[in-house]
Design an enzyme around this catalytic site. Structure first.
Site, short mmCIF file in Angstrom:
data_model
loop_
_atom_site.label_atom_id
_atom_site.label_comp_id
_atom_site.label_asym_id
_atom_site.label_seq_id
_atom_site.Cartn_x
_atom_site.Cartn_y
_atom_site.Cartn_z
N GLU A 75 42.94 68.05 3.91
CA GLU A 75 43.33 68.91 4.89
C GLU A 75 43.60 70.65 3.86
OE1 GLU A 75 46.65 68.48 7.62
OE2 GLU A 75 46.18 67.10 8.61
N ASP A 86 55.81 75.37 10.61
CA ASP A 86 55.38 74.53 9.92
C ASP A 86 57.09 75.55 9.66
OD1 ASP A 86 52.23 75.91 8.99
OD2 ASP A 86 53.28 74.29 9.24
#
Lengths: 296, 947
Positions: A75, A86
């Site tokens: 990724e 995040d």
């Protein structure tokens, strides 16, 4: 001064039930990578690398090292100004990358470089939806990612409810759109998302944002098993995974394990300790091997 | 006083009630011997005439029936032995009670017929006999003792007997109050012709009280009955809730008997039950015309009940037709009446000739002439009074047959017809009524609701046809008509060979139901809003705009369930009158609503001078949200969402804040409602707005600095979202502006629109019209939508939003999402935003922390994209100048955010490219979103040294 409104291209008549992108070439490549790992009797390992962190050259080295250390799929996080899914680690890495000149174009170049160096490994950019469709021309942007070697795309703030226009553009480009399920997703919805994800189903292990955790939730294996029961393709678990013990535990019920913040942490404060990160990847990859009964 | 513990419910189907009833049966047999019902009825005729009971309860508001009760099985002894019953009743009457209830049962309640007689003698109010009627002969006995109303318990009688008792009571002139405790009893009660239905929260079998039970039953009682709530009512809050639910009266006993000051307590309950003073709510009420009055009693009933208009029918051959002489006499009576504001007199005609019309006008001198037939325009034009013209629609189809055209296809044609009439003087209003009856005029049958709603959405209409007290409430909710008209729905039962006559009870109830329906429903349309639906409301997928291009829900999967839960909760709550009534109460008592509307003449003159216009060329009205508790408009949303938090079953609140106003408002609401509160604030903003940080902490909130990104509002939103993602099970995120994923932009709009709703009524009162321009500063859009929402559907009102141009739009360092941005996805919704070619969010730059946001709410993007919203931008320097100007000319220090709107006024006045200059005497409504104490620091040194 009054400004006339700019033309607003909008998803005017989007169908409510998305078709999914599991029939794209990108999805097929992803499924194949999981199949290879399964034949090797192990869970697939999916490391996450922040494009352009700490700078373009180093992040290429990081990506290649991760792949060589045992990654099945990679990724590639596209740094974003407002990463609301995040935690502190990836927020910081994103900010550093942006400060050091990371752009969409440079990320595409990085993707291309990785793909050319390691053509076998499927690459999956991870971004926020405005990066894919915000400035208009989603087909163009996703097309460029596909041309550079991407197999799929993960958009952290996109659910199937709003997925139709992105899926349409992705299908044009031959890319899979990977959706996420989380512990707060009720069973009926879980099944619907499983039915329209492309390539694999990203299963979020915990209720929270990204970030290495010392412990995963106690019921994570049970949760993953429930997801597996309705998934039509591979199931990969991510968020919080930071140590081989986590991977060992998850390898019993998931087809793949995603590791992100822990790898960024392993690069150290300046983001350059590639060997240390690679060693961690190696240990995590080995931990994914199937074995007899093991305690987590 | 000692309270006797309630007896354990005895065995037997009816528990305690059964025991009391059995004893009553025995005692009555002893008391009345073999007296016949007929003989007792004869005796009862000699009693003083009954005082009206049901009619009083049909008057507006919630009424208090105060009860005199010495004891009860549940509470034990309630009164000292020497209680002066008459004095107690007089105290109740002095406190404003509408009726007195007297317990007549002896063994369990310590009551008697003597008590009844004493109370009736002591007060002029109607008296309800609280008796256990088990024998029909008790009815004439009670009437003879002076009772005006009597309790009948549905629990004690099967349907047929209950019905008989109701008829017998009515026949005696004794108003039955039929009481039910559950669905089955209520069903029996409703099958009788009883006009007054009691809903008892107490189960008389077990004596347990369940208030929510009664609340649930209210919705099952049709609007043509009066509802009395009984048991467990102790305080003003409960009474307020019940009024909002549509309950007509409360019966309060124990609480009053225990009160040290019964008169004061009654008064507080009466005040709580009165219709609240709320101009915006009252403005949603339709005007009411009572048509087909045929006699003096009917006329007086309409006047007493506060009808806006009364119709006298002079159409020959119709059931309610009066000859001109009779009509003239009634008209004279109306003019002479002094019982309050006089309704306008409407002379109702159909297909009359110009000569006949002139004769009618001459004879009746009506305020209005109604032309209910198919009169050509030429005839209508001859009338020398305002005209109400009827437009006829087809009746509502029973079941639409296949192949029939869709009734909605007729809508554009009807709208055109109505518009044509309204454009033609002397036509003042148009009525929609059904066609095809035996007479010219109406048929008493309902119009197709969907058709009426679609028409009423585009043009102002008065809804007529088939309305009555049971149906007018839901009609008025479904159709944004500006008025309702009723004839047969308010009549007494028709006697063959007699002309229909008005039923005063039904007249009063019709008006009450019509006016109450929208009162606590600010989200229901009450007038035409002829603009695209997408500019006013969100669709099922959370999208706004003519193409539904803005809004939506772009969030991590973790938040989806919480958002769906929030969406469902809000969809229910926004239709709940009790919620809005509670919020109004908090708004008035705690926030200080309605906020003042202030005419800033000195500011207007200074602005006009700047562009070379006359001082009087501008009527500038400031809607002063700065005067609210906490100093800004943010409290409206914070309080509403804090109330919602409890309903969601969440126990923790988080919020983001820029300038700190929303943080302070949220911390304030959480202190009031006892909720733990965490506020995320950018580290930059913490520095800029220190006083607000101190305030939040003093209020008990935890302020968490956010250092990521630009350390301002957008980053605080990100961090709040991260907290929400992690703590979604326990936490409600009180988002502070009209941004974010669906349903937030809807919720914040719904909670802030009170600003414009109030301002419109305030302006109508002082200027007699709506503003020419409504202008507000735009950050996220909560204050903007708060002021502007009321006017979106008023095409004659210009909507202007002023964004923060920071250092100047051309510099790229600004916060103007609409003027300088493009559509993208930020914080969960698709809307205009500041972004670069990569879709990265560009940091907003503005001196004002509250406007320093790179996005804007999706509804505003929709308005802008459709050209309904004009957007200007003011720089930091211009805003500071605006702040100083208002401060110096009016002594009002505005928030820097609001000062941006002031700064744009000269440009508005003067006009510019593609923008006309304001006409002389233009009325401008400006949203003063907050006060500027927090901004004094940026004014600079010269203020400090000024003499």
């Amino acid at each position: 001064m009054t400004t006339a409104p700019a033309a607003a291209p909008g998803p005017a008549d989007t169908p409510i039930e998305p078709r999914g992108t599991d029939d794209t070439p990108g999805a097929a490549r992803l499924r194949a990578a999981f199949a290879r790992a399964a034949r090797d009797r192990r869970a697939a390992l999916i490391p996450y690398v922040v494009a352009g962190y700490p700078d373009a050259a180093t992040s290429l080295a990081v990506a290649l090292a991760a792949l060589d250390a045992g990654a099945d799929v990679l990724e590639l996080g596209l740094p974003y100004s407002d990463p609301l899914a995040d935690g502190a680690t990836l927020q910081r890495a994103s900010a550093v990358a942006l400060r050091n000149g990371s752009t969409f174009d440079r990320s595409v170049e990085l993707l291309r470089a990785i793909h050319e160096a390691r053509p076998e490994a499927p690459l999956v950019p991870m971004a926020y939806v405005n990066q894919a469709i915000g400035s208009g021309d989603p087909i163009g942007r996703l097309g460029r990612l596909a041309a550079a070697g991407a197999s799929g795309v993960i958009l952290a703030d996109l659910t199937p409810d709003e997925g139709a226009p992105v899926e349409a553009a992705a299908r044009e480009a031959g890319l899979a759109v990977v959706y996420l399920v989380t512990p707060t997703t009720p069973p009926a919805r879980r099944a619907r998302i499983a039915a329209c994800t492309g390539g694999f189903l990203y299963t979020v292990s915990l209720v929270g944002v990204t970030g290495a955790r010392r412990r995963l939730p106690r019921d994570v294996t049970h949760f993953v098993a429930q997801v597996r029961a309705v998934a039509r393709g591979p199931v990969a678990v991510g968020f919080g995974v930071s140590r081989p013990a986590h991977v060992r535990r998850l390898a019993r019920s998931a087809d793949g394990v995603i590791v992100a913040s822990a790898l960024v942490d392993a690069l150290g404060p300046d983001g350059r300790d590639v060997p240390r990160m690679a060693r961690l990847v190696g240990r995590l990859a080995r931990a994914g091997r199937w074995s007899g009964a093991q305690e987590a | 006083m000692t309270v006797v513990a309630p007896p354990r419910p005895p065995a037997g189907r009816l528990g305690v009630l059964g025991q009391i009833a059995a004893q009553r049966r025995t005692d009555v047999l002893t008391e009345l011997g073999d007296a016949s019902f007929r003989a007792m009825r004869r005796d009862a005729r000699g009693a003083a005439p009954a005082r009206p009971f049901a009619e009083r309860l049909a008057a507006s508001g919630l009424h208090v029936i105060a009860e005199v009760k010495r004891a009860s099985p549940s509470a034990g002894r309630l009164a000292p032995a020497g209680l002066d019953i008459a004095a107690q009743a007089r105290a109740y009457a002095a406190g404003g009670a509408t009726a007195i209830s007297v317990l007549c049962e002896g063994p369990h309640f310590g009551g008697s017929l003597d008590d009844l007689r004493v109370v009736r003698e002591a007060v002029a109010l109607p008296v309800l006999a609280k008796e256990f009627v088990v024998d029909p002969r008790q009815l004439p006995q009670l009437r003879a003792a002076g009772a005006d109303a009597v309790l009948l318990l549905a629990a004690l009688h099967p349907a047929a007997r209950l019905g008989r008792l109701v008829w017998q009571a009515l026949d005696l002139g004794l108003e039955p109050l039929v009481e039910a405790h559950d669905e089955r009893e209520l069903e029996r009660a409703l099958r009788t012709p009883a006009r007054v239905i009691g809903l008892n929260a107490r189960d008389l079998r077990t004596l347990a009280v369940d208030p929510e039970r009664a609340v649930a039953l209210v919705g099952r009682v049709p609007g043509d009955r009066v509802v009395v709530a009984e048991s467990g009512i102790r305080d003003a809050d409960a009474v307020r809730d019940l009024r909002a639910l549509g309950v007509d009266a409360v019966l309060v006993g124990e609480a009053l008997m225990r009160a040290p000051h019964p008169e004061a307590m009654v008064r507080s309950l009466v005040e709580a039950g009165a219709v609240p003073d709320d101009a915006a709510a009252a403005a949603r009420a339709p005007l009411v015309k009572i048509c087909g009055v045929t006699d003096e009693a009917g006329l007086l009933a309409a006047v007493r009940a506060g009808a806006d208009a009364v119709g006298l029918n002079v159409v020959p051959g119709t059931p309610r037709c009066l000859d001109v002489r009779e009509a003239a006499a009634l008209a004279g009576l109306l003019r002479a009446s002094r019982t309050g504001p006089t309704p306008r007199l409407v002379a109702v005609t159909a297909d009359a000739s110009p000569a006949d019309l002139a004769r009618i006008v001459e004879a009746l001198d009506p305020g209005i002439v109604q032309c209910s037939g198919h009169e050509p325009a030429g005839v209508v034009a001859t009338v020398r009074r305002p005209v109400w013209k009827t437009v006829h629609l087809d009746r509502a189809p029973g079941t639409p047959a296949t192949g029939q055209p869709d009734p909605l296809e007729a809508v554009p044609g009807i709208v055109a017809e109505v518009s044509t009439w309204l454009a033609m003087p002397p036509v003042e209003h148009v009525l929609l009524d059904t066609a095809g009856g035996p007479h010219a005029g109406g048929t008493g049958v309902a119009v197709d609701r969907r058709v009426a709603a679609a028409v009423a959405r585009e043009v102002p209409v008065v809804l007529a046809g088939g309305l009555d007290p049971a149906t007018v409430g839901e009609a008025v909710l479904a159709v944004p008509a500006i008025g309702v008209d009723v004839a047969s729905g308010t009549d007494l039962p028709r006697r063959p060979g007699h002309r229909p006559r008005k039923d005063p009870f039904r007249v009063a109830l019709f008006i009450k139901r019509a006016r109450a329906a929208r009162f606590d429903r600010p989200t229901v349309a009450a007038r035409p809003t002829p603009v695209a639906a997408g500019l006013l409301d969100v669709d099922a997928r959370g999208r706004w705009g003519t193409d539904r291009a803005f809004g939506g829900r772009y969030v991590p999967e973790t938040l989806v369930t919480a958002l769906e839960q929030l969406e469902a909760a809000w969809a229910a709550v926004r239709e709940e009158p009790r919620y809005w009534a509670q919020l109004r109460e908090l708004g008035q008592r705690y926030v200080g609503r309605p906020s003042a509307l202030y005419r800033a003449d000195r500011l207007a003159a200074a602005l006009a001078r700047r562009v070379g216009r006359d001082a009087g060329s501008l009527h500038l009205w400031l809607k002063r949200e700065d005067l609210n508790h906490t100093g800004a408009h943010k409290i409206n949303n914070a309080l509403g969402q804090a109330l919602l938090t409890r309903r969601l079953g969440k126990s923790r609140v988080i919020a983001e804040t820029g300038a700190g106003q929303h943080g302070v408002a949220t911390a304030t609401a959480c202190a009031l409602l006892d909720l733990p509160c965490v506020v995320y604030m950018g580290a930059q903003d913490i520095r800029r707005q220190a006083p607000n940080v101190l305030r939040m902490r003093a209020l008990g909130a935890q302020v968490v600095p956010v250092t990521s990104g630009s350390a301002t509002l957008k980053d605080a939103v990100n961090e709040a979202m991260r907290d929400w993602v992690t703590n979604v099970a326990t936490t409600h995120y009180v988002l502070g502006s009209a941004v974010g994923p669906h349903p937030y932009p809807l919720i914040v709009r719904d909670l802030q629109r009170v600003i414009g709703d109030e301002a419109a009524e305030q302006l109508l009162e002082v200027e007699g019209r709506l503003p020419d321009v409504a202008i507000a500063c735009l950050g996220g859009g909560s204050n903007g939508l708060g002021l502007l929402s009321r006017f979106i559907g008023e095409p004659a009102v210009r909507l202007v939003g002023v964004e923060a141009a920071g250092e100047g739009l051309a510099t790229g360092r600004h916060a103007a999402a609409l003027a300088g941005g493009s559509p993208g996805i930020l914080h969960g919704s698709r809307s205009y935003m500041l972004q670069d070619g990569d879709g990265q969010v560009v940091e907003a730059v503005s001196l004002s922390a509250g406007l320093d946001y790179p996005g804007i709410g999706p509804q505003l993007s929709a308005l802008f994209a459709a050209g309904r919203l004009e957007v200007l931008a003011a720089t930091d320097a211009e805003a500071l100048d605006g702040l100083r100007l208002l401060t110096r000319t009016e002594g009002i220090i505005p928030a820097l955010e609001a000062a941006h709107a002031i700064a744009a006024l000269p440009r508005l006045l003067a006009g510019g490219v593609g923008r006309p200059a304001l006409a002389d005497g233009a009325v401008v409504l400006l949203g003063l979103s907050g006060r500027g104490d927090k901004d004094l620091g940026v004014l600079g040194g010269d203020e400090a040294s000024a003499t």
